[in-house]
Design a protein around this motif. Structure first.
Motif, PDB file in Angstrom:
ATOM      1  N   GLN A 191       0.821  -1.214   0.000  1.00 28.88           N
ATOM      2  CA  GLN A 191       0.000   0.000   0.000  1.00 28.88           C
ATOM      3  C   GLN A 191       0.856   1.265   0.000  1.00 28.88           C
ATOM      4  N   GLY A 192       2.147   1.104  -0.295  1.00 25.41           N
ATOM      5  CA  GLY A 192       3.016   2.259  -0.473  1.00 25.41           C
ATOM      6  C   GLY A 192       3.717   2.762   0.764  1.00 25.41           C
ATOM      7  N   CYS A 193       3.689   1.996   1.838  1.00 33.06           N
ATOM      8  CA  CYS A 193       4.343   2.421   3.075  1.00 33.06           C
ATOM      9  C   CYS A 193       5.763   1.876   3.154  1.00 33.06           C
ATOM     10  N   SER A 194       6.631   2.616   3.815  1.00 37.20           N
ATOM     11  CA  SER A 194       7.922   2.057   4.218  1.00 37.20           C
ATOM     12  C   SER A 194       7.766   1.569   5.654  1.00 37.20           C
ATOM     13  N   VAL A 195       8.532   0.546   6.010  1.00 37.89           N
ATOM     14  CA  VAL A 195       8.375  -0.061   7.335  1.00 37.89           C
ATOM     15  C   VAL A 195       9.723  -0.099   8.047  1.00 37.89           C
ATOM     16  N   VAL A 196       9.736   0.411   9.256  1.00 39.97           N
ATOM     17  CA  VAL A 196      10.896   0.347  10.137  1.00 39.97           C
ATOM     18  C   VAL A 196      10.630  -0.713  11.195  1.00 39.97           C
ATOM     19  N   ARG A 197      11.579  -1.589  11.391  1.00 37.94           N
ATOM     20  CA  ARG A 197      11.436  -2.643  12.389  1.00 37.94           C
ATOM     21  C   ARG A 197      12.126  -2.220  13.676  1.00 37.94           C
ATOM     22  N   VAL A 198      11.431  -2.398  14.818  1.00 36.65           N
ATOM     23  CA  VAL A 198      12.018  -2.179  16.136  1.00 36.65           C
ATOM     24  C   VAL A 198      11.957  -3.485  16.904  1.00 36.65           C
ATOM     25  N   GLN A 199      13.076  -3.909  17.415  1.00 38.59           N
ATOM     26  CA  GLN A 199      13.138  -5.120  18.238  1.00 38.59           C
ATOM     27  C   GLN A 199      13.188  -4.698  19.694  1.00 38.59           C
ATOM     28  N   SER A 200      12.197  -5.115  20.473  1.00 38.38           N
ATOM     29  CA  SER A 200      12.072  -4.607  21.847  1.00 38.38           C
ATOM     30  C   SER A 200      13.027  -5.276  22.822  1.00 38.38           C
ATOM     31  N   THR A 201      13.662  -6.373  22.416  1.00 36.90           N
ATOM     32  CA  THR A 201      14.593  -7.093  23.278  1.00 36.90           C
ATOM     33  C   THR A 201      15.936  -7.232  22.566  1.00 36.90           C
TER      34      THR A 201
END
Length: 443
Positions: free
Chosen positions: A48-58
């Protein structure tokens, strides 16, 4: 400082260039603990045209995700939280995200915290613990005046035994914060409850976190349903509802062996929906997807548990096969096109093709040589796909929870009766004869 990795696609780009591309381009979504199990949602945002940033909580990857963590190319960056919230929030803010979404159960609380810190739409932190801790969850629902299971937070074996004796009947003992029905025991005597408690109290859950006790709840009779929702600004929408079927196998009294998609016009959907929405309100779930497990008891619907995240186990993708859309599309709309969400929320979904998800229930353990009868399953009239989670040459275990199905079959057909017949056939084919073990393996 938070550790930030910018992933490369084609030409080498600096972290700053990745941030600039994300900010100047389409909306950026932050997904907390986006492991492989939630990749379908990541891809839907990207489509849908979004960029995605991944955050790892641990710092470390939880045990349950170590075999297939995530696909780096799906993300413009990977930020690993090391305990410094300010540093992680600053690293995330550089991408100017429009939303923070939990990728799974383990990320719910940190997603709440990060969204609140950044001033983005979210569920807040006041009830974060109640959205994760299964004992606190049920007590919060009870405090809202809803039907809730009788329960005990167990930290002492003698207290648990006395509570079970006074309650009578069957008791469910489970970890407070796990998932996939891991560690869940159905206990008919106080002695069984104590044994289940002792096996959990000092152990870690599937997310590599200590249990520090166990939750004991009355067993709820009746059919269990899965209700999948998406919310925006406190307005809720039911995306799909599934009926579970159960078997007693491998020492588990109430093992889920299949899910069947039911039409929104089914009589049971209205009371399930009314109850589910009140549970969401009680737990402060105002934004994003949720997965509710509810028993339809003789006294009405009663919560088993709820996850403030998208449904797992490929359920959204299967719902899309039957309905044409699922939590995936609704979640993207809720976060990126709220006006479209609100214009459609509350509309009943329509089952175009009936779908079911069946897990094969292994009664054996050892080294798998081959499956006998796969071709018969593939020849069923409603057969759609088959996922082999345990392959020949690998160790197979007895199926005792959602994490130990060796094979998962998806059925799809215009007629509900055909799907049900084929589910029955799969259960007929399953059993000791379906699994061939290498010589010397035990069963």
């Amino acid at each position: 400082m938070a550790e930030v990795n910018a992933f490369q696609r084609g030409e080498s780009l600096s972290i700053v260039e990745h941030m600039t591309a994300a900010i100047q381009g389409s909306p950026c979504i932050v997904m907390v603990d986006a492991y492989a199990a939630v990749r379908s949602l990541v891809l839907e945002f990207r489509e849908q045209g979004c960029s995605v940033v991944r955050v790892q909580s641990t710092r470390d990857v939880p045990y349950v995700y170590r075999s297939a963590p995530f696909v780096p190319d799906d993300f413009v960056a990977d930020i690993i939280h090391d305990g410094d919230l300010a540093a992680t929030a600053d690293a995330v803010a550089a991408f100017a995200p429009v939303a923070v979404v939990s990728g799974g159960e383990v990320g719910v609380e940190f997603a709440d915290l990060l969204a609140e810190r950044l001033g983005l739409p979210g569920n807040g932190t006041a009830l974060s613990a109640a959205r994760r801790d299964k004992h606190l969850m049920v007590e919060t629902v009870r405090a809202a005046g809803l039907r809730a299971a009788r329960q005990l937070w167990a930290t002492d074996a003698d207290e648990l035994a006395a509570w079970h004796r006074e309650l009578g009947g069957r008791v469910v003992v489970k970890p407070p914060r796990s998932a996939g029905s891991q560690g869940v025991s159905f206990c008919d005597t106080p002695e069984e409850s104590v044994a289940a408690f002792l096996s959990l109290a000092g152990a870690d859950d599937v997310f590599s976190q200590p249990n520090n006790g166990a939750v004991a709840q009355e067993y709820l009779p009746g059919t269990e349903y899965m209700v999948n929702t998406v919310s925006r600004d406190g307005r809720h929408h039911v995306c799909d509802v599934w009926r579970t079927s159960r078997v007693s196998a491998n020492g588990i009294v109430d093992l889920c062996d299949a899910l069947s998609l039911i039409d929104s016009g089914s009589r049971v959907v209205r009371p399930l929906t009314d109850y589910a929405f009140r549970v969401l309100d009680a737990l402060g779930i105002r934004h994003g997807p949720a997965h509710l497990e509810i028993r339809m008891t003789p006294d009405g619907p009663c919560l088993v548990e709820v996850g403030a995240r998208i449904a797992g186990g490929g359920i959204p993708a299967s719902a899309g096969l039957g309905i044409g859309e699922s939590q995936l599309e609704w979640t993207v709309d809720a976060y990126t096109r709220p006006e479209r969400f609100h214009a459609r929320a509350g509309s009943p979904y329509e089952v175009r093709r009936y779908c079911a998800i069946a897990g094969m229930v292994s009664p054996v353990e050892g080294v798998l040589s081959e499956y006998r009868g796969i071709e018969e399953i593939e020849g069923l009239e409603s057969f759609h796909t088959l996922a082999t989670l345990v392959k020949p040459g690998q160790e197979i275990r007895r199926t005792v929870d959602d994490l130990t199905y060796p094979v998962i079959v998806t059925l799809l057909h215009d007629l509900e009766e055909v799907v049900q017949r084929d589910l029955n056939t799969i259960r007929h084919l399953d059993g000791t004869g379906f699994y061939a073990l290498d010589r010397g393996a035990r069963s």
